[in-house]
Design a protein around this motif. Structure first.
Motif, short mmCIF file in Angstrom:
data_model
loop_
_atom_site.label_atom_id
_atom_site.label_comp_id
_atom_site.label_asym_id
_atom_site.label_seq_id
_atom_site.Cartn_x
_atom_site.Cartn_y
_atom_site.Cartn_z
N LEU A 69 50.12 -21.28 38.38
CA LEU A 69 48.96 -21.19 37.48
C LEU A 69 47.94 -20.22 38.04
O LEU A 69 47.37 -19.40 37.30
N VAL A 70 47.72 -20.32 39.35
CA VAL A 70 46.77 -19.41 40.00
C VAL A 70 47.30 -17.98 39.92
O VAL A 70 46.56 -17.04 39.59
N ALA A 71 48.59 -17.81 40.22
CA ALA A 71 49.19 -16.47 40.19
C ALA A 71 49.11 -15.87 38.78
O ALA A 71 48.77 -14.69 38.63
N SER A 72 49.38 -16.68 37.77
CA SER A 72 49.32 -16.18 36.39
C SER A 72 47.89 -15.83 36.00
O SER A 72 47.66 -14.83 35.30
N GLY A 73 46.94 -16.66 36.45
CA GLY A 73 45.53 -16.36 36.17
C GLY A 73 45.10 -15.05 36.79
O GLY A 73 44.42 -14.23 36.15
N MET A 74 45.51 -14.85 38.04
CA MET A 74 45.17 -13.59 38.70
C MET A 74 45.83 -12.41 38.02
O MET A 74 45.21 -11.37 37.80
N ARG A 75 47.11 -12.57 37.66
CA ARG A 75 47.83 -11.47 37.02
C ARG A 75 47.20 -11.10 35.68
O ARG A 75 47.16 -9.92 35.31
N HIS A 76 46.69 -12.11 34.97
CA HIS A 76 46.08 -11.86 33.67
C HIS A 76 44.71 -11.20 33.80
O HIS A 76 44.39 -10.25 33.07
N ILE A 77 43.89 -11.70 34.73
CA ILE A 77 42.51 -11.22 34.86
C ILE A 77 42.42 -9.97 35.72
O ILE A 77 41.64 -9.05 35.43
N GLN A 78 43.21 -9.92 36.80
CA GLN A 78 43.18 -8.78 37.71
C GLN A 78 44.63 -8.29 37.93
O GLN A 78 45.24 -8.59 38.95
N PRO A 79 45.17 -7.57 36.97
CA PRO A 79 46.59 -7.21 37.01
C PRO A 79 47.01 -6.35 38.19
O PRO A 79 48.19 -6.30 38.53
N ASN A 80 46.05 -5.68 38.84
CA ASN A 80 46.40 -4.82 39.96
C ASN A 80 46.37 -5.54 41.31
O ASN A 80 46.66 -4.95 42.35
N CYS A 81 46.02 -6.82 41.30
CA CYS A 81 45.97 -7.59 42.53
C CYS A 81 47.39 -7.90 43.00
O CYS A 81 48.27 -8.25 42.22
#
Length: 275
Positions: A69-81
């Motif tokens: 869930l955390v990984a998906s949230g990061m990928r959605h909000i900050q795709p370059n992270c």
């Protein structure tokens, strides 16, 4: 202050207090600016509040699989992270989910600090430099020494019920693995004749040593498990499109060799049986 601005900002997420107290300071010393979260909610707050270069999250935060869930949230909000998952048990399904969630890599706990830092720096310094996806046969060929060592160790652990030597048995099994790798790369419908001859010789050897058909099956399981363990640990670098067909061909090759071994074993056992 100028030094702080050049440091890569990292979000570390884990629900274990001891890990939150020990690992982040070490990452700070390695040159990262580290933010820490202990829950999915805390992590999402950080993701929405700060820009991050990397995320390192445990797989299970409170509930199993929360790290995705955390990984998906990061990928959605900050795709370059750059996104890393930490897991204590890299099951096949976990690795597949990591790939589907576009996780850049996953690391097995307890993680070595040097390995984590090296992985982070490698991804951050060259974010587009992902390794070319590998076919299963290529992965197995590149790790032959590791596989052979694993096979020998497994043979020694299971070494009961037969007078055959550990090294000789491990030599046969390592040869089968190489033969199957060749079979996976070729278009033939069965392994090469020399591989089948070796399988027949192994069956006779097992019979002479007082083994049983069960021993033969268990020996081939050692080869299978060694291969699958390596594949499981490297799913993030394998080519997913032909994955199922590659695994199927691996299984077919091993089964054909085992059938040849069993046929030879049964024939030899009948010849040596008392009348």
């Amino acid at each position: 202050m100028a030094e702080t601005k050049t440091r890569k900002r990292l979000l570390f997420v884990d629900d274990e207090p001891s890990i939150r107290l020990t690992l982040p300071p070490i990452l700070e010393k390695a040159g990262f600016e580290v933010h820490v979260a202990e829950s999915v909610a805390d992590a999402l707050f950080e993701i929405n509040s700060f820009q991050f270069d990397a995320l390192v999250t445990d797989l299970n935060i409170g509930e199993e699989g929360d790290g995705f869930l955390v990984a998906s949230g990061m990928r959605h909000i900050q795709p370059n992270c750059t996104v890393f998952i930490l897991t204590g048990y890299p099951a096949f399904e976990t690795a597949l989910q990591a790939i589907h969630s576009q996780v850049d890599d996953y690391l097995v706990k307890p993680v070595e600090i040097d390995s984590l830092v090296t992985a982070l720096r490698g991804k951050l310094e060259n974010p587009s430099g992902k390794s070319e996806a590998k076919r299963i046969s290529s992965l197995l060929k590149e790790n032959t020494e590791q596989l052979e060592a694993g096979i020998l160790a497994a043979v020694k652990r299971a070494g009961k019920g037969s007078s055959n030597s550990f090294e000789e048995l491990a030599g046969y099994l390592s040869g089968f693995l190489k033969a199957v790798i060749e079979f996976m790369d070729q278009q033939a419908d069965k392994p090469k004749p020399e591989a089948l001859r070796s399988a027949a010789q192994y069956g006779q050897w097992r019979a002479r040593g007082g083994g049983s058909a069960t021993h033969v099956a268990k020996d081939f399981r050692i080869v299978e498990e060694a291969a699958y363990q390596l594949i499981q640990e490297n799913l993030n670098v394998t080519d997913l499109l032909p994955l199922i067909s590659d695994l199927k061909r691996l299984g077919i090759g091993l089964n054909l060799l085992m059938e040849q071994s069993l046929q030879s074993f049964v024939g030899s056992a009948k010849k040596t049986a008392p009348i």
